[in-house]
Write an enzyme that holds these catalytic residues in place. Structure first.
Site, PDB file in Angstrom:
ATOM      1  N   LYS A   5      -0.810   7.368 -18.560  1.00 22.33           N
ATOM      2  CA  LYS A   5      -0.106   6.250 -17.924  1.00 22.33           C
ATOM      3  C   LYS A   5       0.830   5.640 -18.950  1.00 22.33           C
ATOM      4  CE  LYS A   5      -0.419   4.331 -13.776  1.00 22.33           C
ATOM      5  NZ  LYS A   5      -0.725   5.069 -12.542  1.00 22.33           N
ATOM      6  N   GLY A  26       3.364  -2.767   0.976  1.00 24.64           N
ATOM      7  CA  GLY A  26       4.404  -2.044   0.243  1.00 24.64           C
ATOM      8  C   GLY A  26       4.344  -0.581   0.618  1.00 24.64           C
ATOM      9  N   ASN A  27       4.637   0.295  -0.316  1.00 23.90           N
ATOM     10  CA  ASN A  27       4.669   1.728  -0.012  1.00 23.90           C
ATOM     11  C   ASN A  27       3.339   2.187   0.602  1.00 23.90           C
ATOM     12  OD1 ASN A  27       3.840   4.550  -0.805  1.00 23.90           O
ATOM     13  ND2 ASN A  27       6.043   4.678  -1.119  1.00 23.90           N
ATOM     14  N   ALA A  28       2.242   1.923  -0.093  1.00 22.39           N
ATOM     15  CA  ALA A  28       0.945   2.430   0.379  1.00 22.39           C
ATOM     16  C   ALA A  28       0.492   1.695   1.647  1.00 22.39           C
ATOM     17  CB  ALA A  28      -0.096   2.286  -0.734  1.00 22.39           C
ATOM     18  N   GLY A  29       0.500   0.364   1.620  1.00 17.47           N
ATOM     19  CA  GLY A  29      -0.050  -0.420   2.731  1.00 17.47           C
ATOM     20  C   GLY A  29       0.757  -0.298   4.015  1.00 17.47           C
ATOM     21  N   GLY A  38      -1.587  -5.922   1.289  1.00 22.25           N
ATOM     22  CA  GLY A  38      -0.432  -5.264   0.660  1.00 22.25           C
ATOM     23  C   GLY A  38       0.361  -4.525   1.717  1.00 22.25           C
TER      24      GLY A  38
HETATM   25  P1  NAD Z   1       4.449  -1.671  -3.746  1.00 21.17           P
HETATM   26  O1  NAD Z   1       5.077  -2.437  -4.853  1.00 21.17           O
HETATM   27  O2  NAD Z   1       5.293  -0.836  -2.866  1.00 21.17           O
HETATM   28  O3  NAD Z   1       3.658  -2.690  -2.784  1.00 21.17           O
HETATM   29  C1  NAD Z   1       2.759  -3.622  -3.261  1.00 21.17           C
HETATM   30  C2  NAD Z   1       2.436  -4.609  -2.146  1.00 21.17           C
HETATM   31  O4  NAD Z   1       1.491  -5.541  -2.643  1.00 21.17           O
HETATM   32  C3  NAD Z   1       3.638  -5.424  -1.685  1.00 21.17           C
HETATM   33  O5  NAD Z   1       3.559  -5.613  -0.293  1.00 21.17           O
HETATM   34  C4  NAD Z   1       3.435  -6.760  -2.397  1.00 21.17           C
HETATM   35  O6  NAD Z   1       4.031  -7.849  -1.709  1.00 21.17           O
HETATM   36  C5  NAD Z   1       1.924  -6.852  -2.356  1.00 21.17           C
HETATM   37  N1  NAD Z   1       1.396  -7.812  -3.312  1.00 21.17           N
HETATM   38  C6  NAD Z   1       1.855  -8.118  -4.541  1.00 21.17           C
HETATM   39  N2  NAD Z   1       1.133  -9.117  -5.060  1.00 21.17           N
HETATM   40  C7  NAD Z   1       0.186  -9.415  -4.141  1.00 21.17           C
HETATM   41  C8  NAD Z   1      -0.851 -10.372  -4.084  1.00 21.17           C
HETATM   42  N3  NAD Z   1      -1.052 -11.245  -5.075  1.00 21.17           N
HETATM   43  N4  NAD Z   1      -1.636 -10.350  -2.994  1.00 21.17           N
HETATM   44  C9  NAD Z   1      -1.428  -9.483  -1.980  1.00 21.17           C
HETATM   45  N5  NAD Z   1      -0.446  -8.607  -1.965  1.00 21.17           N
HETATM   46  C10 NAD Z   1       0.349  -8.582  -3.026  1.00 21.17           C
HETATM   47  O7  NAD Z   1       3.284  -0.843  -4.413  1.00 21.17           O
HETATM   48  P2  NAD Z   1       2.533   0.447  -3.850  1.00 21.17           P
HETATM   49  O8  NAD Z   1       3.202   1.634  -4.377  1.00 21.17           O
HETATM   50  O9  NAD Z   1       2.301   0.291  -2.392  1.00 21.17           O
HETATM   51  O10 NAD Z   1       1.162   0.315  -4.647  1.00 21.17           O
HETATM   52  C11 NAD Z   1       0.111  -0.531  -4.187  1.00 21.17           C
HETATM   53  C12 NAD Z   1      -1.169  -0.135  -4.875  1.00 21.17           C
HETATM   54  O11 NAD Z   1      -1.421   1.250  -4.590  1.00 21.17           O
HETATM   55  C13 NAD Z   1      -1.150  -0.261  -6.410  1.00 21.17           C
HETATM   56  O12 NAD Z   1      -2.443  -0.592  -6.852  1.00 21.17           O
HETATM   57  C14 NAD Z   1      -0.819   1.156  -6.851  1.00 21.17           C
HETATM   58  O13 NAD Z   1      -1.280   1.411  -8.174  1.00 21.17           O
HETATM   59  C15 NAD Z   1      -1.583   1.950  -5.810  1.00 21.17           C
HETATM   60  N6  NAD Z   1      -1.108   3.320  -5.675  1.00 21.17           N
HETATM   61  C16 NAD Z   1       0.130   3.581  -5.180  1.00 21.17           C
HETATM   62  C17 NAD Z   1       0.560   4.897  -5.103  1.00 21.17           C
HETATM   63  C18 NAD Z   1       1.904   5.245  -4.536  1.00 21.17           C
HETATM   64  O14 NAD Z   1       2.201   6.441  -4.429  1.00 21.17           O
HETATM   65  N7  NAD Z   1       2.720   4.301  -4.126  1.00 21.17           N
HETATM   66  C19 NAD Z   1      -0.281   5.947  -5.528  1.00 21.17           C
HETATM   67  C20 NAD Z   1      -1.551   5.646  -6.002  1.00 21.17           C
HETATM   68  C21 NAD Z   1      -1.949   4.314  -6.079  1.00 21.17           C
END
Ligand code: NAD
Length: 429
Positions: free
Chosen positions: A105, A219-222, A217
């Site tokens: 990382k 974002g991408n994942a949620g 959340g």
């Molecule tokens: P992202 O930045 O696209 O989305 C993050 C989301 O979390 C956003 O909606 C943001 O508003 C929200 N958020 C931020 N602070 C917050 C808070 N205090 N309370 C609630 N929500 C809050 O990120 P992502 O890529 O969706 O990643 C989210 C999680 O998934 C992270 O832990 C990341 O490590 C994990 N993850 C993502 C991937 C990927 O491919 N995108 C892969 C493995 C793990």
């Protein structure tokens, strides 16, 4: 009481696994610390002509099974301990997924939201110059993480190719489609989690139309997960982002939420401006505002943390109503919370399995970069399903055999596979 940190939380679960596997001291020592921690200060010229310097890291936990693999995050709080924990989780995750990578990382202690686009590009290129010797398609292949995206991956690849005078599409993943990215990477994390959840619900003969899901959340994942679940007939009862969330027992349409979020910048934006909400409109839509803390404790069957780490702790674990937790976020549950959830009979599908779809499709991107092939979206999704369900089966088998939680089982599968690689390579006797 010792302070709980991301790496100490990782170690708690790791030590439990190592003890169960009954390894000798020499073998245990190979897991206790990352193989390498690279530290650099990187300096850029700001738009106003001044210079700014940021601490940057690349932590390489283990490469017994293949090149190190893991994202780079740009965040003011990205410290060495956090990056170490994430690197270690990556090694377990790639081993559980059965893909030929180790775990790493990276991080830069910077707030990219305070920088201009040109300055972010400067940081990205400076990172590659600082760690050029330590990365590369056969050595260590970075990817996006918090606050880094395909544009940044493109700048990083470009800088690397300029420095090394090479064509190196496989030196980094999560690139834009027009510059070596893979179809299906954007939806991969959610899709992988969805495949596992669907398999579990099928096996337990649970009908999606009777299952309520809360997602922290958007974002991408949620957000992608919300769409997959909604399309498959699940009722998404709550979603949130950093500004809070909304709950409706009747269910929420993620397509509408997407629109609100695009228009207002937040999932609650259509109903509330700051703390002032249009109560009448909320009443008509049978929606209420919830904080991110409340969201975790809502009445629902499946809870999906998809934002931050360390959100399910000993303080709130006892108040969780869901019967299943699918960890799309990395490290959302503390070991103390895990024990409480287990005692309540709540099934946790751990991060190292649940969100491994992202790194799996990164592996497909790496493969395509090395071979020059371009896979169709359908082929990527099919392969992802095959790989992630294989991983799920291996973890479930281990859990049954050892009568342990899915997290313990996933760690056991991961550690055994890393250990086997170290043994055949002659690193341990
Ligand atoms: P992202 O930045 O696209 O989305 C993050 C989301 O979390 C956003 O909606 C943001 O508003 C929200 N958020 C931020 N602070 C917050 C808070 N205090 N309370 C609630 N929500 C809050 O990120 P992502 O890529 O969706 O990643 C989210 C999680 O998934 C992270 O832990 C990341 O490590 C994990 N993850 C993502 C991937 C990927 O491919 N995108 C892969 C493995 C793990």
């Amino acid at each position: 009481m010792p302070v709980s940190t991301p790496y100490s939380r990782f170690q708690t679960t790791l030590h439990k696994t190592l003890k169960r596997l009954d390894l000798d001291d020499g073998e245990n020592a190979l897991f206790s610390e990352p193989q390498y921690i690279h530290r650099r200060d990187i300096t850029i010229k700001r738009d106003d002509g001044t210079e700014a310097t940021y601490h940057a890291f690349r932590v390489q936990y283990n490469n017994a099974r293949g090149p190190y693999k893991g994202g780079i995050r740009f965040h003011p709080a990205a410290d060495e301990d956090e990056v170490k924990a994430l690197a270690a989780l990556m090694a377990i995750k790639t081993a559980v997924a059965g893909i030929p990578f180790g775990g790493a990382k990276g991080g830069v202690q910077v707030n990219p939201k305070e920088l201009t686009k040109r300055e972010v590009q400067e940081v990205s290129r400076a990172y590659v110059r600082a760690f050029q010797e330590n990365i590369g398609e056969d050595i260590d292949c970075p990817a996006p993480d918090v606050n880094t995206n395909p544009d940044i991956m493109a700048w990083m690849r470009d800088e690397y190719e300029l420095l090394t005078r090479s064509y190196s599409p496989a030196m980094i993943t999560g690139k834009p489609l027009s510059y070596g990215g893979s179809l299906g990477r954007d939806t991969a994390t959610a899709r992988g989690g969805f495949f596992i959840l669907r398999e579990m619900m099928d096996r337990e003969a649970l009908d999606p139309s009777e299952l309520r899901v809360a997602i922290q959340g958007f974002g991408n994942a949620g957000a992608h997960m919300a769409h997959f679940l909604h399309s498959a007939g699940y009722t998404v009862v709550a979603v949130s982002d950093s500004q809070g969330g909304i709950y409706s027992a009747d269910g929420i349409d993620p397509v509408r939420i997407d629109k609100y979020k695009k228009k207002t910048g937040s999932v609650t934006g259509e109903y509330c401006e700051g703390s002032v909400c249009d109560i009448e409109r909320m009443r008509l839509d049978n929606v209420r505002k919830v904080s991110n803390e409340e969201l975790l404790e809502l009445p629902c069957d499946i809870l999906i943390p998809a934002a931050l780490d360390n959100v399910i702790t000993e303080k709130n674990a006892g108040k969780i109503h869901a019967k299943y937790i699918l960890e799309l976020a990395n490290g959302p549950t503390t070991p103390e919370a895990d024990a409480i959830l287990e005692s309540k009979g709540i099934t946790v599908i751990p991060d190292v399995l649940a969100n491994s779809g992202g790194v799996t499709v990164s592996y497909f991107e790496w493969t395509q970069g090395r071979s020059g092939e371009q896979w169709t979206a359908e082929y990527v999704d099919e392969e992802l399903k095959r790989v992630i369900l294989e991983a799920f089966k291996a973890v479930r088998r281990e859990a049954r055999r050892g009568e342990m939680s899915f997290r313990e089982a996933a760690f056991a599968v991961g550690v055994k596979r890393i250990l086997n690689a170290m043994r055949v390579r002659g690193w341990v006797r």
